[in-house]
Write an enzyme that holds these catalytic residues in place. Structure first.
Site, PDB file in Angstrom:
ATOM      1  N   GLU A 256       3.028  -6.104   2.086  1.00 25.54           N
ATOM      2  CA  GLU A 256       2.833  -5.875   0.617  1.00 25.54           C
ATOM      3  C   GLU A 256       3.882  -4.856   0.234  1.00 25.54           C
ATOM      4  O   GLU A 256       3.314  -3.737   0.366  1.00 25.54           O
ATOM      5  CB  GLU A 256       1.566  -6.038   0.106  1.00 25.54           C
ATOM      6  CG  GLU A 256       0.461  -6.883   0.509  1.00 25.54           C
ATOM      7  CD  GLU A 256       0.930  -8.510  -0.283  1.00 25.54           C
ATOM      8  OE1 GLU A 256       1.619  -8.260  -1.225  1.00 25.54           O
ATOM      9  OE2 GLU A 256       0.431  -9.353   0.256  1.00 25.54           O
ATOM     10  N   CYS A 290       2.624  -1.976  -8.096  1.00 29.25           N
ATOM     11  CA  CYS A 290       3.536  -2.613  -7.558  1.00 29.25           C
ATOM     12  C   CYS A 290       3.739  -3.609  -8.288  1.00 29.25           C
ATOM     13  O   CYS A 290       5.026  -4.173  -8.212  1.00 29.25           O
ATOM     14  CB  CYS A 290       3.054  -3.219  -6.157  1.00 29.25           C
ATOM     15  SG  CYS A 290       1.617  -3.954  -6.076  1.00 29.25           S
TER      16      CYS A 290
END
Ligand code: NDP
Length: 510
Positions: A256, A290
Site C-alpha cells: 500500500e 495516503c
C-alpha cells in the site's frame, strides 16, 4: 516524561519481543514532533532479534490457528473492548508520536475499532469451510473450499496513521488465524507496542502479535525472516526495496503506497460541499494521508466560485501544537523540504498561490497552501506532496478532468462531486477506491476493499478481499460414489472419452 524501553513496562517491556535483554543495545529515540520532547527509547532490533520474534510468533500462531473462528472472535472482541477502555492512553500516544490533534487521533481509534469488529465478525463467513458446486463432470464429488491461515505475517507500518493503517492488515490477518510480527515506523514505536501489549493481555501473554522496533534495516530483516507474507505501507521507493528483499525467499507481499488523489468537481456539483471536502481531504492530518486529496480538477463554468469557497475555508485553518489546532505538525521532518520544493517549483513555473505560499512553511508546521494555474508536469501535480497543499486546475468538462486525473503513475483513491454523472465518473477513474459527493468515506466502510493500482501498490486490505489476502485457499474433493464413466484411469474403456465428449457436446454446444 522521558521513558526508556526498560522502564516503560508493561507498554514496552525490554524482552517482550525477542527474549533478549536490552542492555548494550542500540536504541532509537522517539520524539514529539510538536515540541521535540523525548517520548521514549526503543531497541533497534537486529536480524537475529527479528528471527527470534518470528520463531516465537510461529509457536503462538499454532495455538491461534488451532482455535475456531468463534474462539478467535471472542479474543478479538475482548481486545476491542480493552482498546476502548484504554482509549485515552492510545489517543494520547498517537497524538504525542505524530503530533496530530487529539480529535484526529480519536477518529483514528474509531476506525480501528470498527474494522477490528468487522474482521472478527466476518472471518468465519468469508474464510470458513463451505461446499461449492462440483459441476457436471464431477457430480459424484463433494467439493469444499476453505481459507487457511498463512502462518506468521510481517506487517511494516507507516507513521501517518500509526494505529489505523497497520490495523488494516493486523486485524484482518489475526482474524484469518495468523500470528503477526509488526514493525512500526521508527517515528511511532509506542503505538505499535500499545497494540501488541493490549492484545497480549487478552491472549494470556502469547505473542500472537509482537513488535520489532528499529529503522529500515529491521524492516528489511523482517522481509528476509521467512514470514509467510509481508504487508507493507509506505512510499513506493521503499516498497520496491521490500519487494526485492522478499523476492529472495519468494515471500509474497501486499503493498500500500502513496497516491496523488484527485477530486473532480463537475458543473452540477454542490460547490459548498465540494469545497468542504477538498479542504478536509487535502488539509486534515496536515495532508499526511495516503488517500488525501492532492489535486482538484474543476469544470470551468463553476471554477471561480469553487476557488472562492476553497480559499475562504482553507484560509481559516491554523496549524499548531495545542489540542484544538486544526492541523498538527509535519511528522517526518524531511518531508518539509519536499513540500517546500513542490510549492517553490509550482510558483516558479507560473502557478499562483491563492492561499498561503512559501512563507507558510514554518517547520515543524505548514499552513495550508492552495495553488492554481500549475502546469500538469510540475512536481506539485505529479508527485506525492504529503502536506496541507492543493492544486486546483480548471478543465473544460468532467471528461477532461478524468483524463488528467488518470494521467498519473499513482492510482489509490479519488473523489467526484457531481449530480448527474457521479457514478459514471467514479467508475472511469483509475483508482482503487472513489467517493462520490463525500471524501475518503470508503476507508471507513470495513466491507470495502482498500488498495491501489500502479505506483500506489497492489493487494487489498479491508473487506472480504482483505481477509482472503491473509489466507490461502484450500480445495478438497471427496468422492461420494462410483460413476460408470471414469476417464481418469488407465483402466478406462476405449469408448469412455468419446462418451464424455458426447455428453459435453450435449451440454455446451449451444
Ligand atoms: P518509508 O516508505 O520509508 O517507510 C515506511 C515503513 O517502511 C517504515 O516502517 C520504515 O521504517 C520501513 N522501511 C524503511 N526502509 C525499509 C526497508 N529497506 N525494508 C523494509 N522496511 C523499510 O516511508 P517514510 O516514512 O520515509 O515516508 C516517505 C514518504 O512515503 C512520505 O513522504 C510519503 O510520501 C510516503 N508515505 C506514504 C504512506 C502511505 O500511507 N501510503 C505512509 C507514510 C509515508 P522506518 O520508519 O524505521 O524507516
Amino acid at each position: 516524561m522521558t521513558q526508556t524501553a526498560s522502564d516503560k513496562a508493561p507498554l514496552a517491556p525490554a524482552t517482550s519481543t525477542t527474549g533478549h535483554p536490552d542492555t548494550d543495545r542500540e536504541l532509537l529515540s522517539c520524539h514529539d514532533p510538536r515540541t521535540g520532547e523525548l517520548l521514549g527509547e526503543y531497541p533497534v532490533h537486529t536480524a537475529a532479534d527479528v528471527a527470534d520474534a518470528v520463531a516465537r510468533a510461529a509457536e503462538a500462531g499454532q495455538w491461534w490457528a488451532a482455535l475456531s473462528f468463534a474462539e478467535r472472535r471472542q479474543h478479538l472482541d475482548q481486545w476491542r473492548r480493552l482498546l476502548l477502555h484504554r482509549q485515552d492512553e492510545l489517543v494520547n500516544l498517537i497524538s504525542a508520536e505524530t503530533g496530530k490533534p487529539a480529535d484526529d487521533a480519536r477518529l483514528e481509534l474509531v476506525l480501528v475499532i470498527d474494522h477490528l469488529h468487522w474482521a472478527a465478525r466476518n472471518a468465519a463467513r468469508v474464510l470458513g469451510r463451505r461446499k461449492v458446486p462440483a459441476g457436471l463432470l464431477m457430480a459424484n464429488q463433494v467439493a469444499t473450499l476453505e481459507y487457511q491461515p498463512l502462518g506468521v505475517v510481517g506487517v511494516i507500518g507507516p507513521w501517518n496513521y500509526p494505529a489505523f493503517t497497520p490495523m488494516g492488515s493486523i486485524a484482518y490477518a489475526l482474524a484469518a488465524g495468523n500470528a503477526v510480527v509488526f514493525k512500526p515506523s521508527e517515528l511511532t514505536p509506542g503505538v505499535g507496542h500499545f497494540l501488541a501489549d493490549t492484545l497480549a493481555q487478552v491472549v494470556g501473554e502469547r505473542p500472537v502479535l509482537s513488535v520489532v522496533t528499529g529503522y529500515g534495516e529491521t524492516g528489511a530483516a523482517l522481509c528476509r525472516s521467512g514470514v509467510a507474507k509481508v504487508a507493507f505501507t509506505g512510499s513506493t521507493a521503499t516498497a520496491k526495496r521490500v519487494m526485492a528483499a522478499c523476492a529472495e525467499s519468494l515471500t509474497p507481499v501486499l503493498v500500500e503506497c502513496g497516491g496523488k488523489d484527485a477530486l473532480i468537481v463537475d458543473s452540477d456539483a454542490d460547490l459548498d460541499a465540494a469545497a468542504q471536502a477538498a479542504v478536509w481531504g487535502g488539509m486534515s492530518n496536515a495532508g499526511q494521508t495516503c488517500v488525501g486529496v492532492e489535486r482538484v480538477y474543476v469544470v470551468e463554468a463553476v471554477a471561480d466560485r469553487f476557488i472562492e469557497l476553497v480559499t475562504a475555508r482553507a484560509g481559516r485553518l491554523r496549524p499548531g501544537g495545542e489540542p484544538g489546532a486544526d492541523l498538527g505538525p509535519i511528522t517526518l521532518p524531511r518531508q518539509v523540504d519536499i513540500i517546500r520544493e513542490h510549492v517553490r517549483d509550482a510558483l516558479d513555473r507560473g502557478g499562483r498561490a491563492v492561499v498561503g505560499g512559501p512563507e507558510s512553511i514554518r517547520p515543524p508546521f505548514v499552513e495550508p497552501v492552495v495553488l492554481v494555474d500549475v502546469p500538469e508536469d510540475a512536481a506539485a501535480v505529479t508527485d506525492e506532496t504529503f502536506g496541507p497543499t492543493l492544486t486546483i486546475t480548471r478543465v473544460a468538462d468532467a471528461d477532461e478532468a478524468v483524463r488528467l486525473a488518470n494521467a498519473s503513475r499513482y492510482g489509490l483513491g479519488g473523489t467526484v462531486f457531481a449530480r448527474a454523472r457521479g457514478d459514471e465518473l467514479a467508475r472511469a477513474l483509475r483508482a482503487g477506491m472513489v467517493a462520490v459527493n463525500s471524501v475518503i468515506s470508503f476507508a471507513a466502510v470495513p466491507s470495502l476493499p482498500f488498495g491501489g493500482v500502479g505506483d500506489s501498490g497492489f493487494g487489498r486490505i479491508h473487506g472480504e478481499d482483505g481477509l482472503r489476502e491473509f489466507a490461502r485457499a484450500k480445495s478438497i474433493t471427496r468422492k461420494r460414489f462410483r460413476v460408470p464413466l471414469q476417464p481418469m484411469t488407465f483402466d478406462r474403456g476405449s469408448r469412455t472419452v468419446r462418451r464424455l465428449m458426447r455428453l459435453i457436446q450435449l451440454r455446451y454446444r449451444r
